[in-house]
Scaffold this motif. Structure first.
Motif, PDB file in Angstrom:
ATOM      1  N   LYS A 172       0.855  -1.185   0.000  1.00  0.00           N
ATOM      2  CA  LYS A 172       0.000   0.000   0.000  1.00  0.00           C
ATOM      3  C   LYS A 172       0.891   1.235   0.000  1.00  0.00           C
ATOM      4  CE  LYS A 172      -4.159  -1.891   2.154  1.00  0.00           C
ATOM      5  NZ  LYS A 172      -5.191  -1.706   3.204  1.00  0.00           N
ATOM      6  N   GLY A 193       1.451   5.470  -1.619  1.00  0.00           N
ATOM      7  CA  GLY A 193       0.972   6.663  -2.293  1.00  0.00           C
ATOM      8  C   GLY A 193       2.093   7.229  -3.138  1.00  0.00           C
ATOM      9  N   GLY A 220      -2.130   1.479  -4.758  1.00  0.00           N
ATOM     10  CA  GLY A 220      -2.565   2.810  -4.351  1.00  0.00           C
ATOM     11  C   GLY A 220      -3.127   3.588  -5.517  1.00  0.00           C
ATOM     12  N   LYS A 221      -3.624   4.771  -5.216  1.00  0.00           N
ATOM     13  CA  LYS A 221      -4.194   5.640  -6.238  1.00  0.00           C
ATOM     14  C   LYS A 221      -3.344   6.895  -6.386  1.00  0.00           C
ATOM     15  CE  LYS A 221      -8.977   4.108  -5.639  1.00  0.00           C
ATOM     16  NZ  LYS A 221     -10.386   4.527  -5.397  1.00  0.00           N
TER      17      LYS A 221
END
Length: 340
Positions: free
Chosen positions: A163, A165, A239-240
């Motif tokens: 996970k 960013g 993640g985005k």
């Protein structure tokens, strides 16, 4: 009589198998032929009577427009098995042709970087699905975006980057398609991330799988389609990306008349119609459709084998009954003859 019924049953099953086989090997013949673009084109009228005389004169002098595309950018741009330009961008191109009367000619190159290079040389006039970036704005004019697609980060399973960013990728190698908007995004806003430019999305995924890159950033629908069709199992969403680029039509900067004509035509496509066009591509499951095709073939082969076994069993069983019946009749006749 029973033998006749057995044959009739066999013929019915064979007919069913023919239908199943046709669906397996010729799925297009059974596909839904309804096309929302055809329906919209029937409703739309030319905008030529609504544009200034100067732009009409320009169209007369420039009837042919060269369109540069990305050859494999699902679901916005790609080519089908017959070599036809398709995707959401292809649908908008058909509508623009009806609304403007211009002769749009698609130029297919090997990758997006080559397409951009020709646009910079004025060999390509229009992009059908491009995100506005600072670099591209130097030589192209952009309409209002007709679709926004989210960007995501994907990493290799077991890499420890489960996970993340965009800020977590500092110092990491991130694969991006050369000259895609995400490539510009990293260069302009995140120079601390090591961009690894590649020719296409599939190559970007392969770089992550082999460990040559730590992550890949691209548009979600495009990544998922490549993962499923390419059979890549070692990749995971991690993640985005906060920055979401809207895709629009871009026109060469020295042709403001064409930009005005295309903008006028786009204004005739309502927001509700834009949603209908987008839904056609964003809700369909292309890989799943291919899987259903394989499923039809699998069931057709299995059921064909079962059909042969069942018909053989029915035939043999019926023959045994007929032989037993004839034997009993013969024995009865012999017994009657002896009594006589």
């Amino acid at each position: 009589m029973r033998l006749l019924l057995t044959l009739c049953l066999g013929l019915c099953i064979i007919a069913l198998q023919v239908v199943l086989g046709a669906k397996a090997f010729f799925p297009d013949a059974f596909a839904d032929k309804t096309d929302v673009v055809d329906a919209l084109m029937e409703q739309k009228k030319s905008v030529l009577d609504q544009i200034p005389p100067a732009e009409l004169a320009w169209i007369t002098d420039h009837p042919v427009v060269i369109v540069g595309v990305d050859p494999n950018f699902y679901p916005l741009e790609m080519f089908d098995e017959r070599g036809r330009y398709t995707g959401l961008g292809g649908d908008y191109l058909r509508l623009l042709g009806k609304l403007t009367g211009l002769d749009f000619r698609v130029r297919r190159l090997t990758d997006w970087a080559s397409t951009e290079a020709q646009a910079q040389q004025r060999l390509i006039d229009v992009f059908m699905a491009a995100a506005k970036t600072g670099r591209r704005s130097e030589y192209m004019l952009f309409t209002t975006p007709y679709i926004n697609m989210p960007g995501i980060i994907m990493t290799r399973r077991g890499s420890g980057l489960d996970k993340v960013g965009i800020d977590d990728l500092k110092g990491k190698k991130v694969a991006v398609v050369n000259n895609y908007s995400w490539h510009d995004f990293l260069k302009e806003f995140h120079p601390e991330i090591i961009a690894v430019p590649v020719a296409n999305t599939l190559e970007a995924l392969q770089r992550v799988v082999t460990g040559e890159a730590d992550a890949v950033i691209d548009y979600e629908f495009n990544l998922l389609e490549k993962i499923q069709t390419g059979g890549i199992m070692q990749i995971q969403p991690a993640g985005k990306v906060d920055s979401s680029y809207g895709h629009a039509i871009a026109v060469r900067k020295d042709w403001p008349e064409l930009f005005s004509v295309i903008s006028t035509a786009l204004s005739r496509i309502t927001p509700a119609e834009q949603k209908i066009l987008a839904r056609k591509w964003l809700q369909q499951e292309r890989p799943a459709g291919q899987e259903r095709h394989l499923q039809w073939i699998f069931f057709f082969v299995v059921e064909s084998i079962m059909l042969c076994l069942i018909l053989n069993w029915l035939w043999q069983n019926e023959l045994k009954k007929q032989v037993a019946l004839r034997t009993r009749e013969l024995e009865a006749r012999l017994a009657a003859a002896k009594r006589a």
